[in-house]
Design an enzyme around this catalytic site. Structure first.
Site, PDB file in Angstrom:
ATOM      1  N   TYR A   1       0.824  -1.212   0.000  1.00  0.00           N
ATOM      2  CA  TYR A   1       0.000   0.000   0.000  1.00  0.00           C
ATOM      3  C   TYR A   1       0.858   1.262   0.000  1.00  0.00           C
ATOM      4  O   TYR A   1       0.351   2.350  -0.274  1.00  0.00           O
ATOM      5  CB  TYR A   1      -0.941   0.060   1.212  1.00  0.00           C
TER       6      TYR A   1
ATOM      7  N   HIS B   1       1.043 -11.600   1.665  1.00  0.00           N
ATOM      8  CA  HIS B   1      -0.037 -10.897   0.959  1.00  0.00           C
ATOM      9  C   HIS B   1      -0.735 -11.747  -0.109  1.00  0.00           C
ATOM     10  O   HIS B   1      -1.923 -11.580  -0.381  1.00  0.00           O
ATOM     11  CB  HIS B   1       0.511  -9.609   0.327  1.00  0.00           C
TER      12      HIS B   1
END
Length: 285
Positions: free
Chosen positions: A52, A110
């Site tokens: 992010y 992730h």
């Protein structure tokens, strides 16, 4: 907004708030303000990721709120491209440094594949190597809980072969219109708590007439209905927003969806993610 005080207990005894703040697409320079606003409203669960690009801002937010650090639950994720032990070790330390925190409450792999090969090749060995690094950081007290994200059953089975710690969490795309029931049951059987990201389907569900009519019947908004749905599935719900008004309304979900309406929402299929289908998780792979 009693949901903000409710928690699940992970299989290692660590408590995790049922409702969290997702921070995907919140710029690094706006992340601290978003975190501070959320914590002021009552949120205690903050979710970020290396990918992010806002760990620094999220960490600043966590460090500058009036609530003690131990009352907050901070998650981040190891970049999907890291499928190597040494890289994973270095990357875990990078996250701690970026966040500026002494420990992380939850860290996930992730994705089982790098994003540019999502649901593609075989990264079984690389995932086991990354997992070993997470297990060691967990043992060393750098991370309180470890888990995965976007892992299918075969990915989990592979990891479990050599694992000394069973993943405590699997963060998945779960929303009305995309309910992976078999995978949810499998995770439950293994003691793996599921976190639902994009519970509002990246906004794609807002135009669904059936869902709109149901929300009206309950006297709630479509996002509130969708968040409540994921909570009643037994998952942690992680709606993402930088808007304090949305944070507030997302937490106003103290109502109960009937079992017949839960079945109807569970049976929904085919959500058009529009422009977001450029992202691997929404591309239908």
């Amino acid at each position: 907004m009693t949901i903000l005080n409710e928690t699940y207990t992970l299989s290692n005894g660590v408590e995790i708030p049922k409702l969290g703040l997702g921070t995907w697409f919140i710029d690094d320079d706006k992340a601290a303000d978003a975190v501070r606003a959320a914590v002021e409203i009552g949120y205690r669960n903050i979710d970020t990721a290396q990918a992010y690009g806002n760990e620094r801002g999220v960490g600043e937010g966590v460090r500058t709120v009036t609530v003690p650090r131990e009352q907050l639950f901070v998650s981040t994720k190891l970049a999907a491209e890291i499928k190597d032990y040494d890289e994973a070790v270095a990357s875990i330390d990078d996250s701690l440094k970026e966040l500026g925190l002494e420990y992380i409450d939850l860290m996930l792999i992730h994705s089982p594949q790098p994003w540019d090969d999502f649901r593609g090749g075989d990264y079984a060995e690389g995932n086991r190597a990354a997992w070993r690094a997470l297990e060691e950081a967990h043992k060393a007290g750098k991370i309180r809980s470890i888990g995965v994200s976007n892992f299918q059953q075969q990915d989990l089975d592979n990891l479990l072969q050599g694992a000394t710690v069973v993943p405590l969490v699997n963060q998945l795309l779960v929303h009305a219109g995309n309910t992976p029931s078999e995978l949810l049951h499998y995770c439950e059987a293994k003691g793996i708590l599921v976190e639902a990201y994009s519970p509002i389907a990246h906004g794609a569900i807002l135009g669904n007439a059936q869902v709109k009519a149901m929300a009206e019947r309950y006297g709630v908004s479509v996002p509130q209905l969708c968040i409540r749905y994921t909570l009643q599935l037994g998952t942690v719900s992680l709606p993402k927003t930088a808007n304090p008004d949305h944070m507030r309304s997302n937490a106003e979900v103290d109502f109960e969806i009937s079992s017949s309406d839960m079945d109807a929402l569970r049976g929904l299929r085919d959500v058009d993610y529009g422009k977001h289908t450029v992202f691997p998780v929404y591309s239908g792979k």
